[in-house]
Design a protein around this motif. Structure first.
Motif, mmCIF file in Angstrom:
data_model
loop_
_atom_site.group_PDB
_atom_site.id
_atom_site.type_symbol
_atom_site.label_atom_id
_atom_site.label_comp_id
_atom_site.label_asym_id
_atom_site.label_seq_id
_atom_site.Cartn_x
_atom_site.Cartn_y
_atom_site.Cartn_z
ATOM 1 N N GLU A 1 0.834 -1.100 -0.112
ATOM 2 C CA GLU A 1 -0.034 0.055 0.024
ATOM 3 C C GLU A 1 0.751 1.298 0.021
ATOM 4 N N GLN A 2 1.840 1.207 0.853
ATOM 5 C CA GLN A 2 2.806 2.455 0.662
ATOM 6 C C GLN A 2 3.323 2.810 -0.586
ATOM 7 N N ARG A 3 3.612 2.016 -1.315
ATOM 8 C CA ARG A 3 4.207 2.243 -2.639
ATOM 9 C C ARG A 3 2.950 2.728 -3.611
ATOM 10 N N LEU A 4 1.762 2.195 -3.579
ATOM 11 C CA LEU A 4 0.857 2.658 -4.337
ATOM 12 C C LEU A 4 0.410 4.483 -3.941
ATOM 13 N N ARG A 5 0.503 4.429 -2.651
ATOM 14 C CA ARG A 5 0.331 5.844 -2.246
ATOM 15 C C ARG A 5 1.514 6.752 -2.635
ATOM 16 N N TYR A 6 2.809 6.211 -2.475
ATOM 17 C CA TYR A 6 3.904 7.014 -2.978
ATOM 18 C C TYR A 6 3.669 7.339 -4.584
ATOM 19 N N PHE A 7 3.222 6.447 -5.404
ATOM 20 C CA PHE A 7 3.165 6.933 -6.702
ATOM 21 C C PHE A 7 2.104 7.960 -6.955
ATOM 22 N N GLY B 1 6.942 12.170 -19.369
ATOM 23 C CA GLY B 1 6.715 10.762 -19.057
ATOM 24 C C GLY B 1 7.151 10.617 -17.850
ATOM 25 N N TYR B 2 6.877 9.337 -17.175
ATOM 26 C CA TYR B 2 7.088 8.819 -15.814
ATOM 27 C C TYR B 2 7.430 7.504 -15.694
ATOM 28 N N PHE B 3 8.495 7.202 -15.351
ATOM 29 C CA PHE B 3 9.126 5.727 -15.040
ATOM 30 C C PHE B 3 9.145 5.336 -13.692
ATOM 31 N N ALA B 4 8.546 4.394 -13.222
ATOM 32 C CA ALA B 4 8.526 3.779 -11.762
ATOM 33 C C ALA B 4 9.890 3.106 -11.865
ATOM 34 N N ARG C 1 13.627 -3.606 -1.389
ATOM 35 C CA ARG C 1 12.777 -4.099 -2.679
ATOM 36 C C ARG C 1 12.018 -2.919 -3.069
ATOM 37 N N PHE C 2 12.391 -2.445 -4.263
ATOM 38 C CA PHE C 2 11.814 -1.331 -4.941
ATOM 39 C C PHE C 2 10.836 -1.725 -6.190
ATOM 40 N N GLY C 3 10.570 -2.991 -6.399
ATOM 41 C CA GLY C 3 9.911 -3.532 -7.662
ATOM 42 C C GLY C 3 8.394 -3.083 -7.675
ATOM 43 N N LEU C 4 7.915 -3.060 -8.914
ATOM 44 C CA LEU C 4 6.623 -3.326 -9.058
ATOM 45 C C LEU C 4 6.160 -4.705 -9.105
ATOM 46 N N VAL C 5 7.310 -5.494 -9.371
ATOM 47 C CA VAL C 5 7.262 -6.950 -9.334
ATOM 48 C C VAL C 5 7.999 -7.583 -8.429
ATOM 49 N N SER D 1 0.529 -3.030 -6.330
ATOM 50 C CA SER D 1 0.789 -1.200 -6.801
ATOM 51 C C SER D 1 0.668 -1.543 -8.007
ATOM 52 N N ALA D 2 1.378 -2.615 -8.869
ATOM 53 C CA ALA D 2 1.339 -2.828 -10.283
ATOM 54 C C ALA D 2 0.009 -3.052 -10.489
ATOM 55 N N LEU D 3 -0.853 -3.854 -10.040
ATOM 56 C CA LEU D 3 -2.076 -4.163 -10.360
ATOM 57 C C LEU D 3 -2.966 -2.504 -10.598
ATOM 58 N N ALA D 4 -2.592 -2.006 -9.526
ATOM 59 C CA ALA D 4 -3.370 -0.797 -9.537
ATOM 60 C C ALA D 4 -3.074 0.243 -10.676
ATOM 61 N N LEU D 5 -1.940 0.079 -10.902
ATOM 62 C CA LEU D 5 -1.183 1.043 -11.978
ATOM 63 C C LEU D 5 -1.863 0.383 -13.340
ATOM 64 N N LYS D 6 -1.657 -0.838 -13.472
ATOM 65 C CA LYS D 6 -2.514 -1.825 -14.627
ATOM 66 C C LYS D 6 -3.960 -1.123 -14.697
#
Ligand code: FCB
Length: 438
Positions: A361-367, A386-389, A405-409, A423-428
């Motif tokens: 969750e923290q990563r999703l909020r961060y993004f 553009g924006y790169f995670a 661990r910094f990954g989306l995966v 967080s990656a699923l939310a981005l998707k």
């Protein structure tokens, strides 16, 4: 608000993910050497296997595509594509050709970085970035690679974060090659920037795709309103931001450097600053945190962590407004500011899969909060494209090893299993909605 031509991507770097460090004639880099120095990297971690991306690249590209991203930022390992005597290593070059073809097949744009810190060890043996000749070797490498890959790359980057190569590698010794002298940092920076300018011209002669540099930047705030602390924040700003951006965009080093490091002087020769400030097509910005600083009582500064603020697994403060403030600052400071890509932004957390799911969750909020900051900067007129995670995958986080661990995966380093984090699923879901025009 996110126009269809605004690119969303994810980033990685060769040494952090590839592994297969002895495959197909790859030569050692300074990071292979540094990992062997006792105590240099947490837990004695190294890059020998990493995410095994050299063999699993097809799976990883599919992940990018499944998340619905538009672009992939990655780097080339110099020691894979050139032999020690400067000859091409066809097998190494073929790896990147396949990767680029794989991106093309999936309709993904490619952002290729020539140098993400992994200098071939044989060049380090001849002085590395302290030797002016390395800048010319870098331009030669850029020339060869851009001839080989012309027409396949969407966007070229010469250097990733010269600040880290120069300062962490040569002044604090926290990164390879592990040197510790303030004068070395200043000299290495000059040769890195010179290499950037020379490489830009080399790439431009071979390919039409845009060329630029990626700089890490830090928001600096003074610990108090005193004149000394405010000056300390200015010095920190020069150290962390304009040391790279002024030479690149104004063709001169900031005056503050002489106050910070009176004994160090960049080895500037006639014509160097014009080469360094060769027109750049875009500027890549990597942003992670803010530093709060206090005067050290003399002509320097010390960082003073603020209590009670949100932090990440790295201990870095979460401070999204800093990204907006810096972007607006840069627009005001540099009249000819080129288009900007946020080439890295993200955070580490101690993620573990539970029943096939990673709740981050923290990563999703961060993004979310950092994208809102980018949006505010765009509304204030900053041309962000553009924006790169950072990062596609959990990976080798330099001196911190694999713990951060910094990954989306998520990557399980025992099995190499990949698990897409929440967080990656939310981005998707967000990217799908954008495609539908929702
Ligand atoms: C940046 C680096 C990248 C990664 C992130 C967390 O400084 O460019 O390789 O380590 O930080």
């Amino acid at each position: 608000m996110w126009q269809p031509d605004f690119l969303f991507g994810a980033a990685t770097a060769s040494f952090q993910i590839e592994g297969s460090t002895a495959a197909d004639g790859r030569h050692p880099s300074i990071w292979d050497t540094f990992c062997k120095v006792p105590g240099a990297v947490a837990h004695g971690d190294h890059g020998d296997v990493a995410c095994d991306h050299y063999r699993r690249w097809e799976t990883d590209l599919q992940l990018l595509s499944d998340i619905g991203l538009d672009a992939y930022r990655f780097s080339v390992s110099w020691s894979r594509v050139l032999h020690d005597d400067g000859r091409r290593n066809e097998k190494g070059i073929d790896f990147y050709k396949q990767l680029l073809d794989g991106l093309e097949r999936r309709g993904l744009k490619s952002f290729l970085t020539l140098y993400h810190w992994d200098l071939p060890q044989h060049l380090q043996d001849r002085g590395g970035w302290l030797n002016r000749d390395t800048a010319y070797r870098f331009a030669e490498y850029a020339d060869i690679l851009s001839r080989e890959l012309a027409g396949r790359v969407s966007t070229w980057t010469t250097l990733n974060e010269p600040f880290c190569s120069a300062y962490l590698g040569h002044t604090t010794g926290r990164h390879a090659p592990g040197l510790k002298d303030v004068r070395y940092g200043v000299e290495a920076m000059h040769h890195l920037l010179l290499g950037h300018g020379l490489a830009t011209t080399a790439v431009r002669a071979n390919d039409e795709a845009p060329v630029g540099l990626v700089a890490n930047v830090t928001r600096m705030t003074p610990a108090s309103d005193s004149a000394r602390d405010r000056r300390a924040a200015e010095l920190a700003y020069a150290h962390g931001n304009t040391w790279v951006l002024d030479p690149l965009l104004l063709g001169r080093y900031p005056a503050e450097l002489a106050e910070l490091w009176p004994t160090a002087k960049a080895p500037v020769r006639d014509g160097d600053m014009a080469i360094i400030s060769t027109r750049t097509d875009y500027l890549g910005i990597n942003y992670y945190f803010r530093s709060n600083v206090r005067s050290d009582g003399s002509h320097g500064y010390v960082e003073e962590d603020l209590p009670g603020v949100e932090r990440t697994q790295m201990g870095w403060e979460v401070f999204p407004d800093g990204l907006r403030d810096l972007l607006i600052d840069f627009k005001n400071r540099y009249p000819g500011l080129p288009p900007i890509y946020i080439t890295e932004n993200g955070m580490a957390s101690d993620d573990q899969p539970v029943a096939g799911r990673v709740v981050d969750e923290q990563r999703l909020r961060y993004f979310n909060t950092h994208l809102a900051a980018v949006d505010e900067a765009m509304r204030a007129g900053v041309p962000v494209k553009g924006y790169f995670a950072w990062s596609l995958l959990d990976n080798f986080e330099w001196a911190y090893g694999y713990e951060k661990r910094f990954g989306l995966v998520h990557v399980n380093y025992d099995t190499q299993q990949r698990t897409v984090k929440d967080s990656a699923l939310a981005l998707k879901a967000f990217l799908e909605a954008r495609r539908r025009g929702a």
